[in-house]
Scaffold this motif. Structure first.
Motif, PDB file in Angstrom:
ATOM      1  N   MET A  48       0.867  -1.178   0.000  1.00 24.59           N
ATOM      2  CA  MET A  48       0.000   0.000   0.000  1.00 24.59           C
ATOM      3  C   MET A  48       0.903   1.227   0.000  1.00 24.59           C
ATOM      4  SD  MET A  48      -2.808  -1.551  -0.163  1.00 24.59           S
ATOM      5  CE  MET A  48      -3.872  -0.119  -0.181  1.00 24.59           C
ATOM      6  N   ASP A  49       1.061   1.812  -1.180  1.00 18.15           N
ATOM      7  CA  ASP A  49       2.086   2.837  -1.379  1.00 18.15           C
ATOM      8  C   ASP A  49       1.545   4.260  -1.342  1.00 18.15           C
ATOM      9  OD1 ASP A  49       0.676   2.957  -3.730  1.00 18.15           O
ATOM     10  OD2 ASP A  49       2.268   2.129  -4.977  1.00 18.15           O
ATOM     11  N   GLY A  50       0.308   4.433  -0.892  1.00 21.60           N
ATOM     12  CA  GLY A  50      -0.280   5.766  -0.845  1.00 21.60           C
ATOM     13  C   GLY A  50      -1.048   6.112  -2.103  1.00 21.60           C
ATOM     14  N   TYR A  81      -6.300   4.614   2.791  1.00 20.31           N
ATOM     15  CA  TYR A  81      -5.044   4.155   2.195  1.00 20.31           C
ATOM     16  C   TYR A  81      -4.595   4.900   0.942  1.00 20.31           C
ATOM     17  CZ  TYR A  81      -4.520   0.265   5.353  1.00 20.31           C
ATOM     18  OH  TYR A  81      -4.310  -0.481   6.484  1.00 20.31           O
ATOM     19  N   ARG A  83      -3.858   8.368  -0.865  1.00 23.48           N
ATOM     20  CA  ARG A  83      -3.636   9.793  -0.620  1.00 23.48           C
ATOM     21  C   ARG A  83      -4.201  10.588  -1.805  1.00 23.48           C
ATOM     22  NH1 ARG A  83      -1.588  12.636   3.953  1.00 23.48           N
ATOM     23  NH2 ARG A  83      -1.245  14.707   3.158  1.00 23.48           N
ATOM     24  N   LEU A  84      -5.054  11.563  -1.522  1.00 19.19           N
ATOM     25  CA  LEU A  84      -5.780  12.270  -2.581  1.00 19.19           C
ATOM     26  C   LEU A  84      -5.381  13.733  -2.666  1.00 19.19           C
ATOM     27  CD1 LEU A  84      -9.241  10.796  -1.574  1.00 19.19           C
ATOM     28  CD2 LEU A  84      -7.911  10.164  -3.594  1.00 19.19           C
ATOM     29  N   PRO A  85      -5.404  14.303  -3.883  1.00 22.27           N
ATOM     30  CA  PRO A  85      -5.099  15.733  -4.026  1.00 22.27           C
ATOM     31  C   PRO A  85      -6.072  16.604  -3.235  1.00 22.27           C
ATOM     32  CG  PRO A  85      -5.070  14.647  -6.155  1.00 22.27           C
ATOM     33  CD  PRO A  85      -5.612  13.638  -5.173  1.00 22.27           C
ATOM     34  N   ASP A 139     -10.870  17.504   3.787  1.00 22.41           N
ATOM     35  CA  ASP A 139      -9.762  18.434   3.960  1.00 22.41           C
ATOM     36  C   ASP A 139      -9.992  19.337   5.173  1.00 22.41           C
ATOM     37  OD1 ASP A 139      -7.326  19.584   3.532  1.00 22.41           O
ATOM     38  OD2 ASP A 139      -8.048  21.014   2.045  1.00 22.41           O
TER      39      ASP A 139
ATOM     40  N   MET B   1      -6.573  21.881  -1.135  1.00 21.58           N
ATOM     41  CA  MET B   1      -5.504  21.807  -0.159  1.00 21.58           C
ATOM     42  C   MET B   1      -4.170  22.253  -0.739  1.00 21.58           C
ATOM     43  SD  MET B   1      -4.118  18.491   1.909  1.00 21.58           S
ATOM     44  CE  MET B   1      -3.296  17.751   0.500  1.00 21.58           C
ATOM     45  N   ASN B   2      -3.928  21.933  -2.000  1.00 21.41           N
ATOM     46  CA  ASN B   2      -2.573  22.035  -2.508  1.00 21.41           C
ATOM     47  C   ASN B   2      -2.305  23.292  -3.311  1.00 21.41           C
ATOM     48  OD1 ASN B   2      -1.293  19.470  -1.702  1.00 21.41           O
ATOM     49  ND2 ASN B   2      -3.154  18.710  -2.630  1.00 21.41           N
ATOM     50  N   ARG B  62       1.819   5.320   2.750  1.00 25.06           N
ATOM     51  CA  ARG B  62       0.460   5.832   2.838  1.00 25.06           C
ATOM     52  C   ARG B  62       0.407   7.331   3.076  1.00 25.06           C
ATOM     53  NH1 ARG B  62      -3.488   3.003   7.102  1.00 25.06           N
ATOM     54  NH2 ARG B  62      -2.740   4.611   8.487  1.00 25.06           N
ATOM     55  N   GLU B  63       1.231   7.849   3.969  1.00 25.98           N
ATOM     56  CA  GLU B  63       1.198   9.283   4.225  1.00 25.98           C
ATOM     57  C   GLU B  63       2.570   9.800   4.616  1.00 25.98           C
ATOM     58  OE1 GLU B  63      -1.891   9.716   7.005  1.00 25.98           O
ATOM     59  OE2 GLU B  63      -1.084   8.227   8.356  1.00 25.98           O
ATOM     60  N   PRO B  64       2.773  11.113   4.465  1.00 18.04           N
ATOM     61  CA  PRO B  64       4.095  11.668   4.763  1.00 18.04           C
ATOM     62  C   PRO B  64       4.521  11.339   6.195  1.00 18.04           C
ATOM     63  CG  PRO B  64       2.738  13.287   3.644  1.00 18.04           C
ATOM     64  CD  PRO B  64       1.838  12.136   3.979  1.00 18.04           C
ATOM     65  N   PRO B  79       3.790   9.500  -0.137  1.00 18.69           N
ATOM     66  CA  PRO B  79       2.866   8.791  -1.029  1.00 18.69           C
ATOM     67  C   PRO B  79       3.357   8.811  -2.478  1.00 18.69           C
ATOM     68  CG  PRO B  79       1.648  10.156   0.495  1.00 18.69           C
ATOM     69  CD  PRO B  79       3.105  10.519   0.664  1.00 18.69           C
ATOM     70  N   LEU B  80       3.017   7.751  -3.198  1.00 17.49           N
ATOM     71  CA  LEU B  80       3.476   7.630  -4.590  1.00 17.49           C
ATOM     72  C   LEU B  80       3.013   8.822  -5.420  1.00 17.49           C
ATOM     73  CD1 LEU B  80       5.077   5.519  -6.189  1.00 17.49           C
ATOM     74  CD2 LEU B  80       2.897   4.583  -6.966  1.00 17.49           C
ATOM     75  N   ASN B  81       1.766   9.238  -5.189  1.00 15.18           N
ATOM     76  CA  ASN B  81       1.226  10.368  -5.942  1.00 15.18           C
ATOM     77  C   ASN B  81       1.642  11.669  -5.259  1.00 15.18           C
ATOM     78  OD1 ASN B  81      -0.239  12.252  -7.348  1.00 15.18           O
ATOM     79  ND2 ASN B  81      -2.245  11.545  -6.626  1.00 15.18           N
ATOM     80  N   LYS B  83       1.418  14.615  -6.210  1.00 18.35           N
ATOM     81  CA  LYS B  83       0.474  15.728  -6.357  1.00 18.35           C
ATOM     82  C   LYS B  83      -0.431  15.842  -5.132  1.00 18.35           C
ATOM     83  CE  LYS B  83       0.227  15.792 -11.375  1.00 18.35           C
ATOM     84  NZ  LYS B  83      -0.555  15.426 -12.560  1.00 18.35           N
ATOM     85  N   ALA B  84      -0.514  14.756  -4.380  1.00 18.14           N
ATOM     86  CA  ALA B  84      -1.383  14.752  -3.202  1.00 18.14           C
ATOM     87  C   ALA B  84      -0.616  15.094  -1.928  1.00 18.14           C
ATOM     88  CB  ALA B  84      -2.042  13.382  -3.062  1.00 18.14           C
TER      89      ALA B  84
END
Lengths: 169, 184
Positions: A48-50, A81, A83-85, A139, B1-2, B62-64, B79-81, B83-84
Motif C-alpha cells: 500500500m504505497d499511498g 489508504y 492519498r488524494l489531491p 480536507d 488543499m494544494n 500511505r502518508e508523509p 505517497p506515490l502520488n 500531487k497529493a
C-alpha cells in the motif's frame, strides 16, 4: 526492516476482496513502532504505497467485489489508504464526531464498519456506478459529500454543502 | 488543499518499480531541502546532515512520515502520488528526520520496546515535537503561511504550538504535551 524476533504480522479480511487479505507488518525494535501494509493472497504481496496501485491490481485479478453491501467498507478503506489531491477525507459517523478526530487516530481511520448517519447508497444501473451520500471530514472541513464509485474501484468525491452541528439537530 | 503543492519536478508519471524506494526520491529530497534551506534551523540541520554524512532515503507509503533506521540513516515516507502531498510537509519531515538522527548526540536517547523505558520515549517525542513547533514557527515567520500550522493542528498540537510561540518554559510545554498524549 523486519526481522522475525522484533516484528509481528497480522491480517484481516476485507469484505470487498474475495481471496486477498490486508496484511500489516510491524517492527517493534524501537519506538515509535513502524508498520507497512500489504494486500496479499499469501503468495503475491502488493504494498500500500499511498496510491491506488494495489487496488488496481485487484481489479486486474478480478478480485474487487463492490456491491451495495461492501461499498461503504471499500470507501473507508480507500480514504484511509489512498492519498488524494483533495486532502484528507474521513467518512463521519456524524458531525459531532469532528472535534475528536485527528491524524493520530489510526484506529478510527482504519475502522471499516462505521455507518454514517444519513448515509444514502444508490446504484446507477446504466453505468454500474454506486452513488453514496454521507457526512465527511473533507480536507478538515465537515461537508456532506457525494461519492461516485465505479465498478473498477475509481472514487470521485464531490463536496455538496458545509455541515454544522445545527444541521444534525 | 494544494495551493502551493508541487509535482516534485517534472518527472511525469512515476515508472513502475519493484522496490519500496520512491521513484521520485531525488526530486523529493532536492525540493524539500531547497525549501528547508529558507529557514535558519533548516540550514543548520542540512549542514549537520552533510557534515555527518547522514543517509536520507525516500520510500513510498500511505502518508508523509519519517523513520529512524540506524544511527546515520533515516527514511522519509512519501505517497506515490506526489500531487497529493504538500512540499511544505515534506520539507518539515525532512528536517525532523535529520533531527531524530542528531538527538542521541545531544543527550536525547531512543526508547526500546519496553514499558520501563516509557519516560525515555516521552522525552524523545516531546523533544522532537517541540522541534517541529520551532521549524513550523520559522516557516510561518518567513512566508506568513499557515499551511504547516494547519498541519500541526491536524496532528493535535495546536496548543503546544501556541505555547511554544508564546515562549512558555520547557516545564509548561511538557504539561501541555502530557495532556495531548494522555501521559500520566
Amino acid at each position: 526492516m523486519f526481522t522475525p524476533v522484533t516484528s509481528e504480522g497480522k491480517c484481516t479480511r476485507l469484505p470487498f476482496l474475495q481471496n486477498f487479505l490486508l496484511y500489516r507488518l510491524t517492527n517493534f525494535s524501537s519506538l515509535p513502532t513502524f508498520s507497512m501494509d500489504f494486500i496479499s493472497n499469501g503468495e503475491d504481496f502488493f504494498y500500500m504505497d499511498g496510491a491506488d496501485t494495489a487496488i488496481q491490481e485487484m481489479v486486474r485479478q478480478n478480485e474487487l467485489n463492490i456491491t451495495s453491501e461492501t461499498v461503504l467498507a471499500y470507501l473507508h478503506f480507500y480514504y484511509c489508504y489512498v492519498r488524494l489531491p483533495e486532502g484528507e477525507i474521513i467518512l463521519l459517523k456524524n458531525v459531532a464526531e469532528i472535534p475528536y478526530i485527528d491524524l493520530y487516530d489510526e484506529e478510527r481511520r482504519e475502522s471499516l464498519d462505521v455507518v454514517p448517519e444519513g448515509l444514502q447508497i444508490d446504484r446507477d444501473e446504466t453505468t454500474g456506478e454506486f452513488l453514496v451520500s454521507a457526512p465527511a471530514l473533507y480536507d478538515s472541513s465537515p461537508m456532506e459529500v457525494l461519492i461516485r464509485v465505479s465498478p473498477d474501484g475509481k472514487v470521485s468525491t464531490f463536496p455538496k454543502r458545509m455541515l454544522t452541528l445545527e444541521n444534525i439537530q | 488543499m494544494n495551493d502551493v503543492s508541487k509535482d516534485f519536478g517534472s518527472s511525469g508519471t512515476p515508472p513502475v518499480v519493484d522496490s519500496y524506494a520512491h521513484p521520485l526520491m531525488d526530486a523529493i529530497l532536492s525540493e524539500s531541502a531547497s525549501l528547508l534551506s529558507t529557514i535558519p534551523e533548516g540550514r543548520r540541520l542540512l549542514a549537520l546532515s552533510k557534515e555527518r554524512n547522514y543517509k536520507i532515503k525516500v520510500i513510498s507509503g500511505r502518508e508523509p512520515d519519517f523513520r529512524y533506521v540506524s544511527e546515520d540513516t533515516a527514511y522519509l515516507v512519501c505517497p506515490l502520488n506526489t500531487k497529493a502531498v504538500d512540499l511544505d510537509v515534506m520539507a518539515l519531515i525532512y528536517g525532523l528526520a535529520i533531527y531524530e538522527l542528531e538527538q542521541p548526540s545531544i543527550g536525547i536517547y531512543r526508547a526500546g520496546f519496553d514499558p520501563s523505558q516509557k519516560h525515555i520515549l516521552f522525552a524523545q517525542l516531546l523533544d522532537i515535537t517541540i522541534k517541529m513547533c520551532q521549524i513550523v514557527g520559522e516557516f510561518e515567520d518567513v512566508d506568513n503561511s499557515t499551511k504547516l500550522v494547519d498541519y500541526l493542528t491536524k496532528l493535535g498540537h495546536s496548543e503546544l504550538y501556541r505555547g511554544f510561540r508564546l515562549g512558555k518554559s520547557k516545564e509548561e510545554l511538557t504539561k501541555i504535551y502530557s495532556v495531548i498524549v494522555n501521559a500520566v
